[in-house]
Design a protein around this motif. Structure first.
Motif, mmCIF file in Angstrom:
data_model
loop_
_atom_site.group_PDB
_atom_site.id
_atom_site.type_symbol
_atom_site.label_atom_id
_atom_site.label_comp_id
_atom_site.label_asym_id
_atom_site.label_seq_id
_atom_site.Cartn_x
_atom_site.Cartn_y
_atom_site.Cartn_z
ATOM 1 N N GLU A 1 -1.465 -1.825 28.633
ATOM 2 C CA GLU A 1 -0.668 -0.632 28.144
ATOM 3 C C GLU A 1 -1.134 -0.258 26.750
ATOM 4 O OE1 GLU A 1 3.439 -0.957 29.592
ATOM 5 O OE2 GLU A 1 2.725 -0.973 31.534
ATOM 6 N N HIS A 2 -0.807 -1.613 25.914
ATOM 7 C CA HIS A 2 -0.940 -1.255 24.477
ATOM 8 C C HIS A 2 -2.414 -0.646 23.999
ATOM 9 C CE1 HIS A 2 -0.180 -2.390 20.335
ATOM 10 N NE2 HIS A 2 -1.389 -2.840 20.097
ATOM 11 N N ALA A 3 -3.458 -1.385 24.465
ATOM 12 C CA ALA A 3 -4.626 -0.871 24.576
ATOM 13 C C ALA A 3 -4.711 0.581 24.965
ATOM 14 C CB ALA A 3 -5.510 -1.923 25.287
ATOM 15 N N ALA A 4 -4.449 0.954 26.022
ATOM 16 C CA ALA A 4 -4.729 2.102 26.507
ATOM 17 C C ALA A 4 -4.026 3.163 25.518
ATOM 18 C CB ALA A 4 -3.820 2.251 27.817
ATOM 19 N N ARG A 5 -2.709 2.854 24.805
ATOM 20 C CA ARG A 5 -2.256 3.603 23.803
ATOM 21 C C ARG A 5 -2.953 3.883 22.518
ATOM 22 N NH1 ARG A 5 2.486 0.839 25.328
ATOM 23 N NH2 ARG A 5 4.032 2.192 26.328
ATOM 24 N N VAL B 1 -7.584 -8.387 32.961
ATOM 25 C CA VAL B 1 -7.429 -6.967 33.212
ATOM 26 C C VAL B 1 -8.329 -5.843 32.567
ATOM 27 C CG1 VAL B 1 -5.520 -6.452 31.689
ATOM 28 C CG2 VAL B 1 -5.533 -5.505 33.946
ATOM 29 N N GLN B 2 -8.642 -4.814 33.231
ATOM 30 C CA GLN B 2 -9.446 -3.993 32.688
ATOM 31 C C GLN B 2 -8.881 -2.564 32.680
ATOM 32 O OE1 GLN B 2 -13.439 -3.580 34.407
ATOM 33 N NE2 GLN B 2 -12.911 -5.374 35.940
ATOM 34 N N LEU B 3 -9.265 -1.887 31.800
ATOM 35 C CA LEU B 3 -9.110 -0.253 31.492
ATOM 36 C C LEU B 3 -10.488 0.368 31.675
ATOM 37 C CD1 LEU B 3 -6.442 -0.036 28.546
ATOM 38 C CD2 LEU B 3 -5.878 0.467 31.037
ATOM 39 N N ILE B 4 -10.588 1.204 32.640
ATOM 40 C CA ILE B 4 -11.482 2.113 32.886
ATOM 41 C C ILE B 4 -11.293 3.518 31.975
ATOM 42 C CG2 ILE B 4 -13.071 3.284 34.472
ATOM 43 C CD1 ILE B 4 -12.335 1.071 36.503
ATOM 44 N N LEU B 5 -12.049 3.559 30.932
ATOM 45 C CA LEU B 5 -11.610 4.709 30.008
ATOM 46 C C LEU B 5 -12.524 5.770 30.522
ATOM 47 C CD1 LEU B 5 -11.713 2.576 26.549
ATOM 48 C CD2 LEU B 5 -9.767 3.301 28.005
#
Length: 176
Positions: A118-122, A79-83
């Motif tokens: 979600e943890h990485a986003a926080r 999964v990816q988060l686009i920051l």
């Protein structure tokens, strides 16, 4: 993730050629399995690998977070988060390309990937996540079960890998 899980999760801060190869395999498997993840069937390895090389550049630039799950055979989920967002949206990230290889499904990996994202986003200071998924899909039900808020559906949004239009549902999740 529990200690009895058949896979382990980790963040990839540098993406090697071997990992690109494995990620391409996961993407191809998902498309072959009918997942609507921006690509049509058949998906050539070269195209899948090129996609992941682009993701790797974004990871190296700090624009994306890439999480991967590995089992005894290699990478089996991601999964990816686009920051990187517009300057008026520094608090937000897009969750993208949650992929689970068919060999690793029904083991709680999708939920573990979502929780890790979600943890990485926080950790990145994000307070709002958004995503979209095929309406009525397994992922659609997972996101709702995990507490994501359904915004609505856009009909005929994308072609399925083997053809045919499907709607997409947009979700958000507040992390604050």
């Amino acid at each position: 993730m529990t200690s009895t899980a058949p896979w382990r999760l980790r963040r990839l801060d540098i993406v090697s050629d071997a990992q690109i190869d494995q990620l391409a395999g996961v993407l191809i498997d998902c498309v072959e399995g009918g997942a609507s993840v921006s690509f049509m069937h058949p998906l050539a390895y070269e195209r899948a690998a090129a996609f992941w090389r682009g993701v790797a550049q974004g990871v190296a630039a700090g624009e994306r977070v890439l999480l991967a799950a590995e089992d005894a055979q290699g990478i089996c989920g991601t999964v990816q988060l686009i920051l990187a967002q517009p300057e008026n949206q520094p608090h937000r990230a897009d969750l993208a390309k949650m992929l689970v290889h068919r060999r690793a499904r029904s083991q709680g990996l999708g939920e573990a990937l979502m929780r890790a994202a979600e943890h990485a986003a926080r950790d990145a200071g994000k307070t709002l996540l958004v995503l979209d998924t095929i309406t009525g899909s397994t992922a659609d039900r997972l996101y709702e079960r995990l507490g994501w808020e359904r915004v609505g559906e856009i009909p005929d949004y994308a072609l399925m890998p083997q053809g045919g239009l499907r709607g997409t549902t947009v979700f958000y999740r507040r992390l604050a």
